[in-house]
Design a protein around this motif. Sequence first.
Motif, mmCIF file in Angstrom:
data_model
loop_
_atom_site.group_PDB
_atom_site.id
_atom_site.type_symbol
_atom_site.label_atom_id
_atom_site.label_comp_id
_atom_site.label_asym_id
_atom_site.label_seq_id
_atom_site.Cartn_x
_atom_site.Cartn_y
_atom_site.Cartn_z
ATOM 1 N N TYR A 59 11.483 -13.921 -16.592
ATOM 2 C CA TYR A 59 12.310 -14.549 -15.554
ATOM 3 C C TYR A 59 13.575 -13.734 -15.267
ATOM 4 N N ASP A 60 14.267 -13.286 -16.315
ATOM 5 C CA ASP A 60 15.524 -12.551 -16.144
ATOM 6 C C ASP A 60 15.304 -11.222 -15.428
ATOM 7 N N GLU A 61 14.177 -10.553 -15.724
ATOM 8 C CA GLU A 61 13.892 -9.274 -15.074
ATOM 9 C C GLU A 61 13.535 -9.479 -13.603
ATOM 10 N N TYR A 62 12.771 -10.520 -13.330
ATOM 11 C CA TYR A 62 12.335 -10.757 -11.953
ATOM 12 C C TYR A 62 13.527 -11.026 -11.041
ATOM 13 N N TYR A 63 14.473 -11.807 -11.514
ATOM 14 C CA TYR A 63 15.596 -12.196 -10.667
ATOM 15 C C TYR A 63 16.832 -11.310 -10.837
ATOM 16 N N HIS A 64 16.686 -10.202 -11.555
ATOM 17 C CA HIS A 64 17.800 -9.243 -11.630
ATOM 18 C C HIS A 64 17.998 -8.623 -10.250
ATOM 19 N N TRP A 65 19.256 -8.504 -9.820
ATOM 20 C CA TRP A 65 19.516 -8.076 -8.447
ATOM 21 C C TRP A 65 19.005 -6.668 -8.144
ATOM 22 N N MET A 66 18.867 -5.818 -9.166
ATOM 23 C CA MET A 66 18.375 -4.455 -8.943
ATOM 24 C C MET A 66 16.848 -4.383 -8.926
ATOM 25 N N GLN A 67 16.176 -5.432 -9.402
ATOM 26 C CA GLN A 67 14.725 -5.373 -9.542
ATOM 27 C C GLN A 67 13.981 -6.381 -8.680
ATOM 28 N N TRP A 68 14.695 -7.341 -8.116
ATOM 29 C CA TRP A 68 14.006 -8.421 -7.431
ATOM 30 C C TRP A 68 13.136 -7.929 -6.278
ATOM 31 N N LEU A 69 13.637 -7.023 -5.433
ATOM 32 C CA LEU A 69 12.873 -6.598 -4.252
ATOM 33 C C LEU A 69 11.553 -5.926 -4.633
ATOM 34 N N PRO A 70 11.542 -4.896 -5.513
ATOM 35 C CA PRO A 70 10.235 -4.317 -5.879
ATOM 36 C C PRO A 70 9.330 -5.306 -6.598
ATOM 37 N N MET A 71 9.912 -6.218 -7.386
ATOM 38 C CA MET A 71 9.098 -7.243 -8.041
ATOM 39 C C MET A 71 8.429 -8.136 -6.997
ATOM 40 N N TRP A 72 9.171 -8.489 -5.971
ATOM 41 C CA TRP A 72 8.646 -9.355 -4.912
ATOM 42 C C TRP A 72 7.573 -8.632 -4.107
ATOM 43 N N ILE A 73 7.834 -7.372 -3.776
ATOM 44 C CA ILE A 73 6.845 -6.590 -3.023
ATOM 45 C C ILE A 73 5.557 -6.429 -3.827
ATOM 46 N N GLY A 74 5.709 -6.199 -5.139
ATOM 47 C CA GLY A 74 4.549 -6.042 -6.008
ATOM 48 C C GLY A 74 3.889 -7.349 -6.396
ATOM 49 N N SER A 75 4.379 -8.463 -5.877
ATOM 50 C CA SER A 75 3.805 -9.796 -6.135
ATOM 51 C C SER A 75 3.809 -10.150 -7.614
ATOM 52 N N ALA A 76 4.881 -9.782 -8.301
ATOM 53 C CA ALA A 76 4.999 -10.132 -9.712
ATOM 54 C C ALA A 76 5.172 -11.639 -9.876
ATOM 55 N N ILE A 77 4.759 -12.139 -11.033
ATOM 56 C CA ILE A 77 4.854 -13.566 -11.335
ATOM 57 C C ILE A 77 5.903 -13.763 -12.425
ATOM 58 N N PRO A 78 7.014 -14.423 -12.135
ATOM 59 C CA PRO A 78 8.024 -14.635 -13.185
ATOM 60 C C PRO A 78 7.553 -15.664 -14.198
ATOM 61 N N HIS A 97 0.834 -1.204 0.000
ATOM 62 C CA HIS A 97 0.000 0.000 0.000
ATOM 63 C C HIS A 97 0.872 1.259 0.000
ATOM 64 N N THR A 98 1.889 1.270 0.844
ATOM 65 C CA THR A 98 2.789 2.429 0.897
ATOM 66 C C THR A 98 3.531 2.610 -0.419
ATOM 67 N N LEU A 99 4.022 1.507 -0.984
ATOM 68 C CA LEU A 99 4.764 1.574 -2.236
ATOM 69 C C LEU A 99 3.897 2.122 -3.361
ATOM 70 N N PHE A 100 2.656 1.631 -3.476
ATOM 71 C CA PHE A 100 1.810 2.067 -4.574
ATOM 72 C C PHE A 100 1.305 3.493 -4.385
ATOM 73 N N ILE A 101 1.186 3.955 -3.133
ATOM 74 C CA ILE A 101 0.858 5.364 -2.912
ATOM 75 C C ILE A 101 1.983 6.247 -3.453
ATOM 76 N N LEU A 102 3.225 5.850 -3.182
ATOM 77 C CA LEU A 102 4.370 6.614 -3.688
ATOM 78 C C LEU A 102 4.416 6.596 -5.212
ATOM 79 N N ILE A 103 4.197 5.409 -5.799
ATOM 80 C CA ILE A 103 4.240 5.302 -7.264
ATOM 81 C C ILE A 103 3.104 6.097 -7.897
ATOM 82 N N ARG A 104 1.920 5.970 -7.315
ATOM 83 C CA ARG A 104 0.774 6.691 -7.871
ATOM 84 C C ARG A 104 0.968 8.202 -7.746
ATOM 85 N N SER A 105 1.566 8.652 -6.649
ATOM 86 C CA SER A 105 1.846 10.087 -6.475
ATOM 87 C C SER A 105 2.814 10.573 -7.547
#
Length: 230
Positions: free
Chosen positions: A76-95, A15-23
């Motif tokens: 798959y490559d984007e999801y497990y990229h070290w710079m993107q994995w955390l926001p992908m995981w928080i956003g519940s992305a599906i690799p 919720h906090t993350l998407f408020i920031l993104i939406r702002s």
Amino acid sequence: MLRLIDATVGKWVRHTLFILIRSYYALFYNVSCSGKHLLQTDHGTLILATHVSRHDGPLISAILYSTKRIRPTVHYDEYYHWMQWLPMWIGSAIPMSSPKSWPDERRAARKQQTLRVIHRVLDNGNCVLLFPAGMARRQPQEIIAPGLSGLHDILRSKPDTPVVLLRLDGLGQFQRATHDLFWSFLGRTKGRRHVSVAITPLTDLDPDLPLPAFNARLEELLNTPITDDL
């Protein structure tokens, strides 16, 4: 235990993350969205979106966050990229997909696992966001590589899945850029960029078609202008 964490701490973090993104998008983009009600009337909807820029996933997830929980799919490559994995995981992305270096058996098992996750998400009443072209446009039109079969497999295994088409306009490098005067008080001639999002029901995409014909029809739908009727 994981479900409890996801429903409590995970929900507040999202919720906090998407408020920031939406702002962010409210400040720098003037976004209009039609057809959001379709996601509320149908449960477990598959959203097929055009892919015009790197902003597509975050923008769509942010503007639809208060309408329905959206689970985006990413390569798959984007999801497990070290710079993107955390926001992908928080956003519940599906690799989706898998490394081509894997043996065929392992890739096939991975594909079946991904299909199970997607159908479980849909069965729970959430939405899955999928970009059929696989990558952001590098040309004016949406092009689906002949071998891409993810959507075909999803619909063949469950043909009664509700499907909508989401088309973006005004965001990509090959689309017209129109700005308002939101920042004119700072002396800037360009304000927020206008972006249109149109969600329409999709009922004539036949999963029984052979993959080449299926992808050709999907490509035609993705390239239909927002102002045209499907």
